[in-house]
Enzyme design. Sequence first.
Site, PDB file in Angstrom:
ATOM      1  N   SER A  24      -0.025  11.381  -8.472  1.00  0.00           N
ATOM      2  CA  SER A  24      -0.351  12.752  -8.090  1.00  0.00           C
ATOM      3  C   SER A  24      -0.665  12.874  -6.602  1.00  0.00           C
ATOM      4  CB  SER A  24      -1.555  13.230  -8.891  1.00  0.00           C
ATOM      5  OG  SER A  24      -2.664  12.428  -8.561  1.00  0.00           O
ATOM      6  N   CYS A  25      -0.801  11.740  -5.913  1.00  0.00           N
ATOM      7  CA  CYS A  25      -1.274  11.830  -4.526  1.00  0.00           C
ATOM      8  C   CYS A  25      -0.249  11.423  -3.480  1.00  0.00           C
ATOM      9  CB  CYS A  25      -2.528  10.989  -4.345  1.00  0.00           C
ATOM     10  SG  CYS A  25      -3.912  11.631  -5.269  1.00  0.00           S
ATOM     11  N   LEU A  26       0.196  10.166  -3.509  1.00  0.00           N
ATOM     12  CA  LEU A  26       1.006   9.686  -2.377  1.00  0.00           C
ATOM     13  C   LEU A  26       2.222  10.576  -2.102  1.00  0.00           C
ATOM     14  CD1 LEU A  26       0.928   5.752  -2.442  1.00  0.00           C
ATOM     15  CD2 LEU A  26      -0.740   7.365  -1.582  1.00  0.00           C
ATOM     16  N   ASP A  80       1.054  14.097  -0.915  1.00  0.00           N
ATOM     17  CA  ASP A  80       0.357  14.082   0.379  1.00  0.00           C
ATOM     18  C   ASP A  80       1.317  13.803   1.532  1.00  0.00           C
ATOM     19  OD1 ASP A  80      -1.871  14.635  -1.041  1.00  0.00           O
ATOM     20  OD2 ASP A  80      -2.869  12.714  -0.741  1.00  0.00           O
TER      21      ASP A  80
END
Length: 443
Positions: free
Chosen positions: A268-270, A273
């Site tokens: 869900s992040c890398l 982002d």
Amino acid sequence: MKIGVVGVGYVGLSTAVCFAMKFPTVAIDLEKARVSALNEGQVPIHEKGLEALLVKGLSSKRLKFSLNPGELIDADAIFIAVGTPGNQDGSIDLSQVRASCKDIGDVLKSSTKRPLVLMRSTVVPGTARRVVKPLLEDGSTKKCGTGFGLCSNPEFLREGQAIQDTLKPSRIILGSFDDFSLRSASSLYRTFYGKKPPPVLATTPEGAELIKYGSNSFLATKITFVNLLARACELFPGTDVNDVARGMGLDPRIGAQFLQAGPGFGGSCLPKDVRAFIKSLRDMGVDGSMLESVLQINEVQPEHVVALAEARSGTLLGKEVAVLGLAFKAETDDLRESRSIALLERLSQRGASIRAYDPVAMEKAKTELDYVVYSSSAKDCIKGADLAIVMTGCRQFKSLKPSDFVRLMRSPVLIDARRIYDPRAYSRGINYVGVGLGERAAL
Ligand code: UDX
């Protein structure tokens, strides 16, 4: 000291249960079903240690969940931990941040204290100053620095280790607008961590926001870099990307972590982002094409895994393919941007018959992917298969022995996309191929 948390997703929930170990904590969310379930001790996500702390917090009466932001009225510190999902163009959706600032602004207006607001949600550089601060000041009719405090305070939690990362973070980043905010935040964390506080770095709000995007973009770059090296290693007989990564990682300037070649990064992040950072750089007139390459290489990595499979098995049309691992990494049920899902789509397009197993993520996967046959165990999954592809490093997969593949598969072709097996042991009687492993002439 009383703590408030707005948003009980991954970050908010981990923050709430950990702070409730020491302080009365109220966590607010809009979702009725989630709030009721949490108040009954049911966790909505798979996370090590979370349920135990939730139950402890509830039974000690230090922790509660509510739909009503008014409950934040006597809080000394309020964490904003709402989601910032990605938009189509890479930018982030700030609607939840705006709504929570509005709620908190109302609370600050009537508060008799000078609470500290900590911005934990991941937002692009400049957001705390341009969006959060004005909304809080307008809503409360108070000034930041005198009426309340505000710090950009990004988190660096890894799924599967979110509790450990909250209790023992590598660093605390405090991007403050003024001395009062910095003093309040430092004091909160000193009280929370006690005798062995993590290193604290004080900077501007934009500095803190950049540290978050800089960290995740750098980690993504490291992974893509090692995946690129893996391609080169595959061209030289006997050369192993793990040796190359180890050799590089011994240099303290490089470091050994995040150099594990595989099917690419997900979660869900890398990916989100990096996309948001590229967009934010573009908006600021800065060329972020280096990071665009990082994403592009990551996108084609599942295709490369398919190519490795085809090189060993020939056409995949009508083949029984066993995929071990569905989540974006081991020991999580999170399917977001999972490289395994990207692989499944490609296998399906090629007409393969797919069965899959994941010890944690199966139930979620069943609701999303209807063209996959779900197995009851790793062994069940590889039984009768023409080809097995390992996509996550789950313990259950690591414990499969070479003899299991030889005995159970119709034709033992094994693609180790996570490099969890010893190539020597798993090449005996198995047509074994690993990402980043040059074929050994002798094997
Ligand atoms: C990440 C960051 O690590 C964390 O600090 C941030 O707050 C949120 O994003 P998470 O999404 O839980 O955490 O996953 P992480 O463990 O970092 O792995 C990300 C992806 O990279 C996974 O798909 C993982 O399998 C992959 N990965 C990681 C590699 O392929 N090789 C590596 O060496 C490390």
